[in-house]
Enzyme design. Structure first.
Site, PDB file in Angstrom:
ATOM      1  N   GLN A  76      32.568  37.607  43.023  1.00  0.00           N
ATOM      2  CA  GLN A  76      33.621  36.804  43.686  1.00  0.00           C
ATOM      3  C   GLN A  76      33.062  35.465  44.175  1.00  0.00           C
ATOM      4  OE1 GLN A  76      33.112  40.080  44.149  1.00  0.00           O
ATOM      5  NE2 GLN A  76      35.009  41.154  44.700  1.00  0.00           N
TER       6      GLN A  76
ATOM      7  N   ARG B  65      44.209  51.052  46.223  1.00  0.00           N
ATOM      8  CA  ARG B  65      42.831  50.826  46.693  1.00  0.00           C
ATOM      9  C   ARG B  65      42.764  51.266  48.157  1.00  0.00           C
ATOM     10  NH1 ARG B  65      40.185  45.078  45.572  1.00  0.00           N
ATOM     11  NH2 ARG B  65      38.211  46.264  45.839  1.00  0.00           N
TER      12      ARG B  65
ATOM     13  N   ASN C 185      33.835  45.198  54.907  1.00  0.00           N
ATOM     14  CA  ASN C 185      34.014  44.028  54.052  1.00  0.00           C
ATOM     15  C   ASN C 185      33.194  44.253  52.794  1.00  0.00           C
ATOM     16  OD1 ASN C 185      35.166  41.358  53.653  1.00  0.00           O
ATOM     17  ND2 ASN C 185      33.081  40.576  53.861  1.00  0.00           N
ATOM     18  N   LYS C 186      33.223  43.285  51.888  1.00  0.00           N
ATOM     19  CA  LYS C 186      32.556  43.427  50.607  1.00  0.00           C
ATOM     20  C   LYS C 186      31.114  43.905  50.773  1.00  0.00           C
ATOM     21  CE  LYS C 186      34.045  43.132  47.534  1.00  0.00           C
ATOM     22  NZ  LYS C 186      34.551  44.335  46.813  1.00  0.00           N
TER      23      LYS C 186
ATOM     24  N   ASP D 128      38.116  43.691  55.475  1.00  0.00           N
ATOM     25  CA  ASP D 128      39.138  44.526  54.847  1.00  0.00           C
ATOM     26  C   ASP D 128      39.724  45.524  55.842  1.00  0.00           C
ATOM     27  OD1 ASP D 128      39.167  43.992  51.716  1.00  0.00           O
ATOM     28  OD2 ASP D 128      37.155  43.651  52.529  1.00  0.00           O
TER      29      ASP D 128
ATOM     30  N   GLY E  43      41.330  40.718  47.318  1.00  0.00           N
ATOM     31  CA  GLY E  43      41.322  40.081  48.627  1.00  0.00           C
ATOM     32  C   GLY E  43      42.384  40.768  49.480  1.00  0.00           C
ATOM     33  N   ALA E  44      41.966  41.234  50.670  1.00  0.00           N
ATOM     34  CA  ALA E  44      42.847  42.086  51.498  1.00  0.00           C
ATOM     35  C   ALA E  44      44.251  41.511  51.697  1.00  0.00           C
ATOM     36  CB  ALA E  44      42.168  42.364  52.835  1.00  0.00           C
TER      37      ALA E  44
HETATM   38  O1  MRU Z   1      37.077  43.708  46.234  1.00  0.00           O
HETATM   39  P1  MRU Z   1      37.744  42.480  46.801  1.00  0.00           P
HETATM   40  O2  MRU Z   1      37.496  41.234  46.031  1.00  0.00           O
HETATM   41  O3  MRU Z   1      39.202  42.702  47.081  1.00  0.00           O
HETATM   42  O4  MRU Z   1      37.020  42.299  48.244  1.00  0.00           O
HETATM   43  C1  MRU Z   1      37.441  41.235  49.021  1.00  0.00           C
HETATM   44  C2  MRU Z   1      36.708  41.144  50.302  1.00  0.00           C
HETATM   45  O5  MRU Z   1      35.870  41.946  50.662  1.00  0.00           O
HETATM   46  C3  MRU Z   1      37.144  40.041  51.233  1.00  0.00           C
HETATM   47  O6  MRU Z   1      36.069  39.574  51.984  1.00  0.00           O
HETATM   48  C4  MRU Z   1      38.232  40.576  52.169  1.00  0.00           C
HETATM   49  O7  MRU Z   1      39.199  41.246  51.419  1.00  0.00           O
HETATM   50  C5  MRU Z   1      38.874  39.483  52.979  1.00  0.00           C
HETATM   51  S1  MRU Z   1      39.817  38.418  51.959  1.00  0.00           S
HETATM   52  C6  MRU Z   1      40.421  37.287  53.057  1.00  0.00           C
END
Ligand code: MRU
Length: 351
Positions: A201, A87, A252-253, A242, A49-50
């Site tokens: 997630q 990352r 984003n994801k 992100d 999560g960012a």
């Molecule tokens: O790979 P992750 O679980 O770090 O990806 C997370 C996401 O894409 C979230 O939507 C993003 O980081 C926002 S978290 C508030």
């Protein structure tokens, strides 16, 4: 909005991370001892999560300073670059680590001691998590007002992708924060949480948070979006971010862009919710965003069980970029942004 789970704990000069790979079945904390351990915990998604990636890295920099016999501007920069490499897509990582570098450099210029620098970084980490709650609450209120205006003052059926709650933010949450806050105001009828392959997630983390909050929800496969939207089951969609470019293109994801395109087709409002620390106005559009490619076995296996035939190939982009034209609004702590209004994003973010 109960929040008893803290994905990041700093206690007695030690960093503990809730191992999000094992949730919801197992709740265990991993102790992180140094910068390498911290960068690996981010890379292996023990913490993810960012916002939480950024906050964790701050404490990782404090651990690095503590372990040094001497710190210089050059060694600080090298350590920061090592952490930032954990990352590539979430800008929060470089955003927070570069702020650590400024703290370290300024302290060195003032001949402050290593111990002083260490304390400053720990205090900085604590402050970011504290302020994150205030920012997320501000975004949640903006989201609620927008829903009342856009959909009407009734109970809402909302959809979300990936996990953007307290496990990703260390406090209330961004997109899931809007949903949690709306629920606390009695405005949520039902939530659809995308399972979010391959790391799950949605199935594991968002469902975990919605359960804790007693918010009515259903898990759906990503492929069900067209079915749900065409059957008028969803009033609005909220996702996190992100990295958001100056024109509003949003990383984003993976799967977010597909969902946004389907939402546009069925005329369902699609919102991005993210703190200013997730914006990167140094890049004009989404084509400049590096997309993290993750290991194939995240797709060909599930919890160590082989799903695909031996030797199967897989392509595993962890994120995608949603074109700003498919985004109804971007909500940050400084306000609501209509990405179709050129320049509005930069004005709001830099206000
Ligand atoms: O790979 P992750 O679980 O770090 O990806 C997370 C996401 O894409 C979230 O939507 C993003 O980081 C926002 S978290 C508030």
């Amino acid at each position: 909005m109960t929040q008893t789970y803290r994905p990041i704990i700093w206690k007695d000069d030690t960093l503990f991370l809730l191992d999000q790979r094992l949730l919801p079945q197992t709740e265990t904390f991993v102790e992180v001892k140094d910068l390498k351990g911290c960068a690996l915990a981010i890379k292996d998604m023990i913490v993810r999560g960012a916002p939480c990636i950024g906050f964790t890295a701050i404490y990782g920099m404090a651990l690095w300073v503590k372990a040094q016999s001497e710190v210089t501007v050059v060694s600080c920069r090298n350590a920061c670059d090592e952490m930032i490499a954990a990352r590539p897509t979430a800008v929060n990582l470089s955003f927070e680590v570069n702020r650590c570098f400024e703290i370290m450099r300024n302290a060195l210029v003032e001949n402050q001691s290593k111990q002083d620098i260490y304390k400053k970084l720990v205090a900085f980490g604590d402050l970011q998590i504290k302020e994150s709650h205030e920012k997320n609450t501000a975004m949640a209120k903006i989201g609620l007002d927008e829903l009342k205006k856009k959909i009407g003052d009734r109970k809402w059926r909302l959809m979300t992708h990936c996990n953007t709650g307290f496990l990703a933010c260390g406090s209330l949450g961004t997109a899931l924060g809007v949903i949690s806050y709306a629920n606390s105001q009695g405005k949520v009828e039902h939530v659809y949480a995308d399972e979010t392959r391959p790391y799950m997630q949605g199935t594991r983390l968002t469902a975990f948070e919605l359960s804790k909050e007693n918010i009515p929800y259903s898990i759906v496969v990503e492929g069900a979006a067209s079915y749900l939207l065409s059957h008028n089951k969803v009033d609005a969609i909220f996702v996190g971010a992100d990295r958001i470019a100056a024109n509003g293109d949003t990383a984003n994801k993976v799967g977010t862009s597909t969902l946004a395109i389907v939402a546009k087709h069925y005329n369902i409002p699609f919102y991005v919710v993210a703190p200013v620390s997730s914006f990167d106005v140094t890049i004009p559009n989404g084509s400049h965003i590096e997309i993290e490619m993750r290991p194939m076995n995240e797709i060909t296996e599930l919890k160590g069980i082989k799903l695909a035939p031996e030797g199967a190939q897989a392509v595993n982009p962890s994120f995608d970029v949603t074109d700003h034209q498919f985004i109804t609004g971007i909500i940050c702590e400084k306000g609501f942004i209509n990405p179709k209004n050129p320049g509005e994003l930069v004005r709001v973010v830099q206000s």
